[in-house]
Design a protein around this motif. Sequence first.
Motif, PDB file in Angstrom:
ATOM      1  N   LEU A   1       0.830  -1.200   0.000  1.00  0.00           N
ATOM      2  CA  LEU A   1       0.000   0.000   0.000  1.00  0.00           C
ATOM      3  C   LEU A   1       0.868   1.255   0.000  1.00  0.00           C
ATOM      4  N   VAL A   2       1.821   1.302   0.914  1.00  0.00           N
ATOM      5  CA  VAL A   2       2.680   2.484   1.054  1.00  0.00           C
ATOM      6  C   VAL A   2       3.465   2.741  -0.225  1.00  0.00           C
ATOM      7  N   ASN A   3       3.970   1.667  -0.823  1.00  0.00           N
ATOM      8  CA  ASN A   3       4.805   1.822  -2.016  1.00  0.00           C
ATOM      9  C   ASN A   3       3.977   2.153  -3.256  1.00  0.00           C
ATOM     10  N   SER A   4       2.759   1.630  -3.311  1.00  0.00           N
ATOM     11  CA  SER A   4       1.915   1.847  -4.492  1.00  0.00           C
ATOM     12  C   SER A   4       1.176   3.169  -4.442  1.00  0.00           C
ATOM     13  N   TYR A   5       0.864   3.656  -3.237  1.00  0.00           N
ATOM     14  CA  TYR A   5       0.055   4.871  -3.089  1.00  0.00           C
ATOM     15  C   TYR A   5       0.715   5.834  -2.104  1.00  0.00           C
ATOM     16  N   PRO A   6       1.897   6.349  -2.442  1.00  0.00           N
ATOM     17  CA  PRO A   6       2.650   7.200  -1.501  1.00  0.00           C
ATOM     18  C   PRO A   6       1.946   8.506  -1.161  1.00  0.00           C
ATOM     19  N   SER A   7       1.024   8.982  -2.008  1.00  0.00           N
ATOM     20  CA  SER A   7       0.338  10.240  -1.729  1.00  0.00           C
ATOM     21  C   SER A   7      -0.959  10.041  -0.945  1.00  0.00           C
ATOM     22  N   ALA A   8      -1.262   8.796  -0.553  1.00  0.00           N
ATOM     23  CA  ALA A   8      -2.454   8.494   0.237  1.00  0.00           C
ATOM     24  C   ALA A   8      -2.088   8.358   1.711  1.00  0.00           C
ATOM     25  N   PHE A   9      -3.105   8.353   2.571  1.00  0.00           N
ATOM     26  CA  PHE A   9      -2.909   7.990   3.976  1.00  0.00           C
ATOM     27  C   PHE A   9      -3.068   6.483   4.066  1.00  0.00           C
ATOM     28  N   ASN A  10      -1.966   5.782   4.304  1.00  0.00           N
ATOM     29  CA  ASN A  10      -1.960   4.320   4.355  1.00  0.00           C
ATOM     30  C   ASN A  10      -1.973   3.858   5.803  1.00  0.00           C
ATOM     31  N   TYR A  11      -2.811   2.865   6.091  1.00  0.00           N
ATOM     32  CA  TYR A  11      -2.901   2.424   7.483  1.00  0.00           C
ATOM     33  C   TYR A  11      -3.253   0.942   7.573  1.00  0.00           C
ATOM     34  N   CYS A  12      -2.936   0.381   8.719  1.00  0.00           N
ATOM     35  CA  CYS A  12      -3.394  -0.953   9.113  1.00  0.00           C
ATOM     36  C   CYS A  12      -3.779  -0.851  10.580  1.00  0.00           C
ATOM     37  N   LEU A  13      -5.023  -1.157  10.895  1.00  0.00           N
ATOM     38  CA  LEU A  13      -5.528  -1.012  12.265  1.00  0.00           C
ATOM     39  C   LEU A  13      -6.173  -2.303  12.724  1.00  0.00           C
ATOM     40  N   TYR A  14      -5.881  -2.665  13.974  1.00  0.00           N
ATOM     41  CA  TYR A  14      -6.468  -3.889  14.544  1.00  0.00           C
ATOM     42  C   TYR A  14      -6.926  -3.628  15.973  1.00  0.00           C
ATOM     43  N   HIS A  15      -8.116  -4.101  16.264  1.00  0.00           N
ATOM     44  CA  HIS A  15      -8.602  -4.190  17.632  1.00  0.00           C
ATOM     45  C   HIS A  15      -9.444  -5.458  17.718  1.00  0.00           C
ATOM     46  N   PRO A  16      -9.255  -6.279  18.755  1.00  0.00           N
ATOM     47  CA  PRO A  16      -9.996  -7.552  18.821  1.00  0.00           C
ATOM     48  C   PRO A  16     -11.505  -7.372  18.804  1.00  0.00           C
ATOM     49  N   LYS A  17     -12.004  -6.186  19.198  1.00  0.00           N
ATOM     50  CA  LYS A  17     -13.446  -5.950  19.216  1.00  0.00           C
ATOM     51  C   LYS A  17     -13.933  -5.218  17.959  1.00  0.00           C
ATOM     52  N   ILE A  18     -13.010  -4.858  17.075  1.00  0.00           N
ATOM     53  CA  ILE A  18     -13.350  -4.161  15.835  1.00  0.00           C
ATOM     54  C   ILE A  18     -12.980  -4.978  14.610  1.00  0.00           C
ATOM     55  N   GLY A  19     -11.816  -5.638  14.668  1.00  0.00           N
ATOM     56  CA  GLY A  19     -11.316  -6.409  13.544  1.00  0.00           C
ATOM     57  C   GLY A  19     -10.083  -5.763  12.940  1.00  0.00           C
ATOM     58  N   LEU A  20      -9.663  -6.300  11.792  1.00  0.00           N
ATOM     59  CA  LEU A  20      -8.470  -5.833  11.096  1.00  0.00           C
ATOM     60  C   LEU A  20      -8.877  -5.042   9.859  1.00  0.00           C
ATOM     61  N   TRP A  21      -8.472  -3.775   9.827  1.00  0.00           N
ATOM     62  CA  TRP A  21      -8.797  -2.878   8.723  1.00  0.00           C
ATOM     63  C   TRP A  21      -7.522  -2.337   8.096  1.00  0.00           C
ATOM     64  N   MET A  22      -7.547  -2.186   6.773  1.00  0.00           N
ATOM     65  CA  MET A  22      -6.420  -1.608   6.051  1.00  0.00           C
ATOM     66  C   MET A  22      -6.960  -0.710   4.949  1.00  0.00           C
ATOM     67  N   GLY A  23      -6.172   0.308   4.583  1.00  0.00           N
ATOM     68  CA  GLY A  23      -6.628   1.167   3.512  1.00  0.00           C
ATOM     69  C   GLY A  23      -5.572   2.140   3.027  1.00  0.00           C
ATOM     70  N   ALA A  24      -5.883   2.764   1.894  1.00  0.00           N
ATOM     71  CA  ALA A  24      -5.035   3.800   1.291  1.00  0.00           C
ATOM     72  C   ALA A  24      -5.965   4.905   0.829  1.00  0.00           C
ATOM     73  N   THR A  25      -6.338   5.791   1.751  1.00  0.00           N
ATOM     74  CA  THR A  25      -7.355   6.788   1.435  1.00  0.00           C
ATOM     75  C   THR A  25      -6.743   8.064   0.864  1.00  0.00           C
ATOM     76  N   PRO A  26      -7.345   8.613  -0.201  1.00  0.00           N
ATOM     77  CA  PRO A  26      -6.834   9.846  -0.799  1.00  0.00           C
ATOM     78  C   PRO A  26      -7.439  11.107  -0.201  1.00  0.00           C
ATOM     79  N   GLU A  27      -8.360  10.965   0.785  1.00  0.00           N
ATOM     80  CA  GLU A  27      -9.164  12.116   1.191  1.00  0.00           C
ATOM     81  C   GLU A  27      -8.920  12.552   2.630  1.00  0.00           C
ATOM     82  N   GLN A  28      -8.450  13.769   2.785  1.00  0.00           N
ATOM     83  CA  GLN A  28      -8.334  14.396   4.105  1.00  0.00           C
ATOM     84  C   GLN A  28      -9.730  14.715   4.623  1.00  0.00           C
ATOM     85  N   PHE A  29      -9.967  14.444   5.896  1.00  0.00           N
ATOM     86  CA  PHE A  29     -11.208  14.894   6.532  1.00  0.00           C
ATOM     87  C   PHE A  29     -10.960  16.255   7.180  1.00  0.00           C
ATOM     88  N   ILE A  30     -10.098  16.293   8.178  1.00  0.00           N
ATOM     89  CA  ILE A  30      -9.760  17.551   8.853  1.00  0.00           C
ATOM     90  C   ILE A  30      -8.288  17.516   9.253  1.00  0.00           C
TER      91      ILE A  30
END
Length: 353
Positions: free
Chosen positions: A138-167
């Motif tokens: 993700l990081v190498n393919s989309y360097p201009s995105a916000f790349n993340y990997c997040l895990y919580h046992p009560k939420i699950g495992l999420w990953m993404g490469a978002t191009p959009e700033q919220f705030i």
Amino acid sequence: MNLFDTLKNQHLNQLPFVVFCKPNSDRIVGVFQRTSSLFSWENGTESGFAFVSFDGKQKYYFPVQECNVVVDQRHPSDFYVAQEVALSYDENAKIAFEQLVEIGLNAIQNNQFQKVVLSRKELVTVHNFNLEAVFNQLVNSYPSAFNYCLYHPKIGLWMGATPEQFIKIEGNKLQTVSLAGTQLFDSELEWGTKERQEQQLVTDFISENLQLFSENVTISEPKTVKAGNLAHLKSDISAVIDKKNLGQIINSLHPTPAICGLPKESSQQFIIENEGYNREFYAGFLGELNIDFTSYKTENSDLFVNLRCMKVEGKLANVFVGCGITKDSQPEKEFLETVNKSVTIKKVLNNGI
């Protein structure tokens, strides 16, 4: 122990973590919570890494005081570039989504709302899922995105490469963007009336809501930005705010017309009643809330809309994709837009496992 060794231990022990790389950054940040507790935030004065659902009812965060932080350098040359994947789709999914768009268009014609953002999820089978490899893809393919990997046992495992700033907030200055309209990227592309109107709806919504909290709001002219294989229309918006109002500002803006619709309440209700699945944290937002994890400046926030993302469950990846529907939308064209968007995540899944 390096960042990814720590990540593997956290995941093995089912302890929460998030690893992220900001747009065009050379640093990867790991935030590792020391317990499995699930913390909620309420008024926007809390400090930590925030993770909020589409409907805004689940407002979670990793409190800075409960976490260990590891910062590592990004080494893009260490990872090969992902190859393009062939566009493909399930015919039943196409029929179902086009029917959903038709229902949305009928609602627009009946004046229920001006715009609605409709989505679907694709199930992709993954074998021998390598979390580190996929994240680095993700990081190498989309360097201009916000790349993340997040895990919580009560939420699950999420990953993404978002191009959009919220705030984004530095001191008392707030920055955000109006991002809407989508085409396959081409150096000579032109924007039609549908895309420009869609983007203007988002711009108007954000500026009108910010003016409730600020007398100093500025908006740039829309410009074309590239995100993976796609192009979007984007305007930069800034305002001077009182930080004590941050929680109220977030509530007034989320979800924006870029990922929900306009008016917000009626389009959101339509989505919940008609999409046929729970978006969970897709089209929510995430990021640093009242903390910069590299400088520990508590006057800064850096939040992103959770787009181009997936939730991994065992050997299945749920890939979330959507598009904005206005009166000029064409169901088949909108479906193909979601197919193009799914390439962002499917490309790294094909190469990172």
